[in-house]
Design a protein around this motif. Structure first.
Motif, short mmCIF file in Angstrom:
data_model
loop_
_atom_site.label_atom_id
_atom_site.label_comp_id
_atom_site.label_asym_id
_atom_site.label_seq_id
_atom_site.Cartn_x
_atom_site.Cartn_y
_atom_site.Cartn_z
N SER A 9 34.94 41.32 44.59
CA SER A 9 35.78 42.21 44.69
C SER A 9 37.00 42.06 44.08
N ALA A 10 37.71 41.05 44.27
CA ALA A 10 38.73 40.91 43.39
C ALA A 10 38.60 40.97 41.98
N ARG A 11 37.82 40.50 41.27
CA ARG A 11 37.38 40.62 39.90
C ARG A 11 37.46 42.19 39.37
N ALA A 12 36.65 42.76 40.32
CA ALA A 12 36.48 44.45 40.06
C ALA A 12 37.89 45.06 40.25
N THR A 30 36.60 54.04 41.13
CA THR A 30 36.29 53.42 42.43
C THR A 30 35.68 51.81 41.79
N TYR A 31 35.74 50.99 42.62
CA TYR A 31 35.51 49.59 42.28
C TYR A 31 34.63 49.07 43.38
N LYS A 32 33.84 48.11 43.22
CA LYS A 32 32.86 47.58 44.29
C LYS A 32 32.45 46.25 43.75
N VAL A 57 31.87 42.06 35.11
CA VAL A 57 32.28 43.15 35.20
C VAL A 57 31.38 44.26 34.62
N GLU A 58 30.70 45.15 35.31
CA GLU A 58 30.15 46.49 34.51
C GLU A 58 30.93 47.55 34.90
#
Length: 64
Positions: A9-12, A30-32, A57-58
């Motif tokens: 989550s931190a990377r995203a 948004t991120y997940k 990360v995608e």
């Protein structure tokens, strides 16, 4: 130590924040983080290359 989901989550979120700092409207983003639930290589990884490829990360573009 951090849990894999927290690291993911931190990377995203870091990518999300980068996009916001570079003038992308946060309403469009948004991120997940998926943690270990969607690896490219099975866990445990066999070597450092597989570990590196699982840390990614995608970005999914839903509309143009």
């Amino acid at each position: 130590p951090d849990e894999p989901d927290e690291i993911s989550s931190a990377r995203a979120k870091a990518v999300y924040n980068y996009l916001i700092r570079n003038k992308i409207d946060r309403k469009r983003l948004t991120y997940k983080g998926y943690g270990v639930s969607r690896p490219v290589h099975p866990i445990p990884e066999k070597n450092a290359i597989e570990e590196e490829e699982n840390r990614r990360v995608e970005i999914l573009i839903l509309e143009k």
